[in-house]
Design a protein around this motif. Structure first.
Motif, PDB file in Angstrom:
ATOM      1  N   GLY A  95       0.780  -1.241   0.067  1.00 47.29           N
ATOM      2  CA  GLY A  95      -0.032  -0.259  -0.169  1.00 47.29           C
ATOM      3  C   GLY A  95       0.849   1.234   0.114  1.00 47.29           C
ATOM      4  O   GLY A  95       0.527   2.216  -0.683  1.00 47.29           O
ATOM      5  N   ALA A 268      -3.198  -4.035  -2.357  1.00 47.42           N
ATOM      6  CA  ALA A 268      -3.257  -2.605  -2.020  1.00 47.42           C
ATOM      7  C   ALA A 268      -4.096  -2.000  -3.393  1.00 47.42           C
ATOM      8  O   ALA A 268      -4.570  -0.737  -3.139  1.00 47.42           O
ATOM      9  CB  ALA A 268      -2.096  -1.984  -1.795  1.00 47.42           C
ATOM     10  N   VAL A 272      -6.004   0.610  -1.690  1.00 47.77           N
ATOM     11  CA  VAL A 272      -5.749   2.045  -1.592  1.00 47.77           C
ATOM     12  C   VAL A 272      -5.882   2.695  -2.970  1.00 47.77           C
ATOM     13  O   VAL A 272      -6.407   3.672  -2.801  1.00 47.77           O
ATOM     14  CB  VAL A 272      -4.068   1.736  -1.654  1.00 47.77           C
ATOM     15  CG1 VAL A 272      -3.475   3.128  -1.842  1.00 47.77           C
ATOM     16  CG2 VAL A 272      -3.889   1.335  -0.035  1.00 47.77           C
ATOM     17  N   VAL A 279      -3.740   6.122   1.656  1.00 48.36           N
ATOM     18  CA  VAL A 279      -3.256   5.138   2.197  1.00 48.36           C
ATOM     19  C   VAL A 279      -4.027   5.292   3.799  1.00 48.36           C
ATOM     20  O   VAL A 279      -3.528   6.452   4.088  1.00 48.36           O
ATOM     21  CB  VAL A 279      -1.736   4.978   2.392  1.00 48.36           C
ATOM     22  CG1 VAL A 279      -1.236   3.821   3.409  1.00 48.36           C
ATOM     23  CG2 VAL A 279      -1.096   5.144   0.765  1.00 48.36           C
TER      24      VAL A 279
END
Lengths: 372, 518
Positions: A95, A268, A272, A279
């Motif tokens: 991420g 991620a 994200v 994040v």
């Protein structure tokens, strides 16, 4: 106690997981009954909540995406007989990779350049977080289970420090980065199909689902169709024979862990790049650990992992609906039900193996006798 | 059928009447009848897959017979589990020992009869019984040392003591010498003779005919699940037994022409190796192997032969000296690995096919390219060419008679002989100039041994330089053109095959050089 006959392949792959699932549902049903609700109604709500209500399928597939990545990460490592418990930390650091790329590049570059770099960043950072334990295992003999667990803690500490310090959004108290510019966000599924004139309900499902499907296929090719995959499986099944064959065992272990970490890091892209667009603290939320159960249930095969991910996705989404609809079924109850499924199809995956094998052997004998 | 032994009028220790056992459609045992007289050593021989192990498992309660009767000491018994058979006085010594390596000898023998929560009482009892047994059968062991630290022969002794301690008067031994050195095997046979003298009945399962001839009183021969014959050992010969086992005439001695050696293909000079812990495992080994020649390496197992094979095959870096293969010199400074050695046209048939030669869970076709997966055998593109691999495996299976010829079957589903043939096929098919072979026929049945020996001779005649390591002296003498004898990691000497006999080699294996022996 006589020896257990081997289970036919079809029963091992299909029948046994279904029986495990049924057993889990029966136990869950009893629990729901015990707290005074009708299990069948509850099941109905779960199924509708996961697949039928508007947008629910989108939510289910959004969860599925996370499980595909973390499940694949565990599976690839497992083919080299390496138990990667570090999916959580690898996804978290992944991420960071995705986030830094989007934060820094999105203001200057178009999405077509930023997004591939951000996805690559997630994979690269995740790979690094898998590479180090892999190196320590292969060259220094530090046990992979211990190091990957410790690396989860290190990842968590680093991220807390970064999100509460250097990367925090200016003027904010909550530990998270600023939101990415539009060119740093993966398009949502709704926007994607909207281009073709379809109208769908809003959900967090986004393009990373397609990346996950591509990853499933790529892992299948890697493990069963490439020389590296052959070496990974050889190292996993017989390291001595791998040495005899001229395979550089430590090298293969390090590469495998890096690939495993990259797959976890790709999680991620969903959380994200696709959903939060920044994040945030603890965005991994335990998906890395659940990936172990997914890989176990999916027998480390991409097809199995897809099905197991779908099941867990449906459980997460349907479970949330349960919590919503029933006063008496709380969030903790839903966790309990999910836990039961993990218990029966993960930890107790082979509990029904001996009786089932005996039953099938007995039935086969009977049929043969009838033919004679 | 008339049987000798049991002269004291006791009923037969074991009698099987019409025992059958099927697995699915396969009849592993078909109407098997067997009489083992009390106080005798009875051998059961047969090729791998002849049904010996199934029969023993039926007798030991691991499988239940579909039909037929089992009589122990004249009484019909039903054996449902190994506990039942132990209660009937049957003890089994498995091919792979059922011992806990980290436990002491005493604790291993006690295992299964601890007699309560606290171990002191059980230990004392076991110690008493152990002392008595050791005195009675003259087999001493160190009670307090860990089983894992003991040589294999000693571990087997513990296994036997364990069976005797549980009151066994009938001992079943499954391939007991498979893991033993010749000396250990001799000592085992002496032990078995003592046991027999004190009235214990012994059932010996083996495929080594020399052992049958040496120590049994009578022998039964199995083939494809049936008992084909019973013989008094004194009235039969290895040749007859081999024919009964295989069902046709077999050559126990390989038919070989005279070798016509050419250039030196493999040269080892002053080779020395250390183990990872720094112990010397090889010291100053020097020899040449020429094209069209087999150099045999004789020695008691564990005297450096394995390390020699590994060093030449690139699995172990030399500390001193060098290895030269077709002009390419390899020293401790060279970075080398088994794959690079293969590109020098060296092939390696490893001593232990399960540990090194095969991946048991892999399909036969995947095993057929192990070590060659980066060559054209795996296909020419970036991805594996599965069709090419399958076709390659099919061709190997046809040429080297691997049965069943199914490339998709996992290696573990093949019999030992066919697994070995698969390894041999893979390595020989690479058309090596230098072949290093370890124990080519270990755990392989007679039919396959004959085939493997013929293949080795054919490869030699085609101009390959072959280094052959084997603990079977007969094999070394039968195949080699010259023989190097090893003792304690050093070479005692090199002799021509014509000067070699078991006595000469035996002395050299004990470390006495040829001149000194005279």
């Amino acid at each position: 106690m006589s020896a257990v006959p081997p289970l036919p392949k079809w029963a091992d792959i299909f029948l046994l997981p279904v029986i495990n699932l049924l057993a889990a549902f029966v136990v869950c049903g009893l629990i729901v009954l015990a707290i005074g609700e009708n299990p069948l109604t509850a099941l109905g709500v779960m199924v509708k909540g996961a697949f039928v209500y508007p947008g629910s399928l989108g939510y289910t597939l959004y969860y599925t995406t996370n499980f595909i990545f973390t499940g694949l990460a565990v599976a690839v490592a497992f083919h080299a007989m390496m138990f990667n418990i570090g999916g959580e930390g690898q996804a978290y650091i992944g991420g960071l990779g995705a986030g830094l790329a989007s934060l820094w590049l999105a203001p200057f570059l178009p999405a077509l350049l930023v997004l591939p770099l951000a996805v690559a960043g997630a994979a690269l950072f995740g790979a690094t977080w898998g590479f180090v334990p892999g190196y320590l295992q292969a060259r220094r003999g530090s046990h992979i289970v211990i190091t990957t667990i410790m690396f989860n803690f290190i990842a968590a500490s680093i991220m807390v420090w970064l999100l509460a310090g250097p990367l925090i959004q200016a003027g904010q108290m909550s530990p998270q980065t600023p939101k990415f510019e539009a060119s740093g966000q993966l398009p949502s599924f709704q926007a994607l199909v909207g281009v073709f004139g379809f109208d769908t309900a809003s959900s967090p499902l986004n393009m990373s689902f397609l990346i996950a499907l591509a990853a499933l296929f790529a892992v299948w090719v890697l493990i069963w169709r490439t020389r590296l995959g052959y070496e990974i499986r050889t190292v996993g099944q017989n390291p001595d024979a791998a040495h005899y064959a001229g395979i550089n065992v430590p090298r293969v272990i390090i590469i495998t862990l890096a690939i495993s970490g990259a797959l976890a890091g790709l999680m991620a892209t969903n959380e994200v790049l696709g959903v939060q667009h920044r994040v945030v603290l603890n965005f991994t939320a335990g998906y890395g650990f659940t990936g172990i159960a997914v890989a176990l249930m999916g027998r480390n095969h991409p097809v199995g992992i897809f099905l197991a991910s779908l099941l867990f996705g449906a459980l997460y989404q349907g479970g949330a609906e349960l919590d919503f609809e029933f006063q008496s079924i709380t969030r903790e109850m839903v966790l309990l039900i999910q836990g039961m499924i993990i218990l029966f199809s993960g930890a107790l995956a082979y509990m029904f193996n001996p009786p089932l094998a005996r039953l099938i052997a007995a039935l086969t004998r009977k049929r043969e006798a009838a033919h004679v | 059928m008339p049987v000798l032994g049991g002269s004291d009028g006791r009923p037969p220790a074991i009698e099987l009447r019409g025992v059958s056992k099927s697995f699915g459609t396969v009849k592993a045992n078909d109407d098997v009848t067997l009489v083992v007289e009390a106080g005798t050593i009875h051998g059961i021989v047969g090729e791998n897959g002849a049904g010996k192990s199934t029969l023993m498992n039926v007798l030991y309660g691991l499988h239940q017979a579909d039909t037929g009767d089992i009589l122990i000491n004249g009484e019909t018994v039903v054996i449902h589990s190994s506990a039942d058979s132990i209660a009937k006085g049957i003890g089994m010594v498995h091919q792979h020992f059922m011992l806990v390596p980290n436990f002491s000898v005493l604790d291993n023998v006690m295992l299964g009869s601890e007699g309560g929560m606290l171990l002191k009482k059980g230990r004392n009892e076991t110690l008493e019984v152990l002392d008595r047994l050791e005195a009675e059968y003259d087999m001493s062991v160190d009670h307090d040392s860990n089983v894992g630290d003991q040589p294999v022969g000693r571990q087997q002794r513990v296994e036997i003591l364990k069976a005797l301690r549980s009151g066994a008067r009938i001992l079943i031994l499954d391939e007991p010498t498979g893991v033993l050195t010749p000396q250990e095997a001799d000592s085992l046979f002496r032990m078995l003779a003592t046991l027999k003298d004190s009235g214990v009945t012994i059932l010996l399962i083996t495929h080594k005919l020399t052992e049958i001839m040496a120590i049994t009183d009578s022998v039964s021969i199995m083939r494809q699940g049936t008992m084909v014959a019973h013989r008094q050992t004194a009235d039969t010969s290895p040749q007859e037994l081999a024919e009964l086992m295989v069902g046709r005439k077999v050559l126990l001695q390989v038919d070989r022409g005279i070798s016509t050696p050419g250039d030196t293909y493999l040269s080892v000079s002053g080779l020395g190796c250390q183990s990872r812990k720094g112990a010397r495992v090889l010291t100053d080994i020097s020899f040449d192997v020429r094209s069209g020649e087999i150099l045999g390496v004789a020695g008691v197992a564990g005297n450096g032969q394995s390390e020699l094979l590994e060093a030449i095959a690139g699995m172990r870096a030399p500390n001193d000296g060098s290895i030269t293969i077709l002009g390419k010199k390899i020293t401790g400074q060279s970075t080398t690995d088994p794959e690079k050695m293969r590109t020098l046209k060296l092939a390696h048939i490893p001593e232990d096919r399960h540990k090194h030669g095969l991946i048991l869970g892999f399909e036969a076709r995947e095993n057929s390219i192990l070590g060659y997966h980066n060559t054209a055998l795996g296909g020419t593109g970036r991805l594996f060419d599965r069709t090419a691999v399958t076709r390659h495996c099919e061709a190997l299976m046809a040429t080297y008679d691997v049965r069943p010829p199914d490339p998709a079957l996992p290696a573990k589903s093949f019999s030992g002989g066919n697994q070995q043939k698969l390894v041999i096929a893979r390595e020989m098919d690479a058309a090596p100039k230098v072949l290093v072979v370890g124990q080519p026929t270990r755990g392989v049945d007679i039919g396959a041994i004959e085939f493997i020996h013929k293949q080795l001779i054919a490869l030699r005649d085609a101009g390959c330089a072959i280094l052959l390591v084997s603990v079977e002296l007969e094999e070394i003498i039968g195949l080699s053109d010259r023989i190097v004898v090893m003792n304690n990691g050093r070479q005692v000497g090199i002799i021509d095959r014509d000067e070699a006999d078991e006595r000469t080699l035996g002395l050299m294996m004990a470390g006495i050089a040829k001149g000194e022996a005279a």
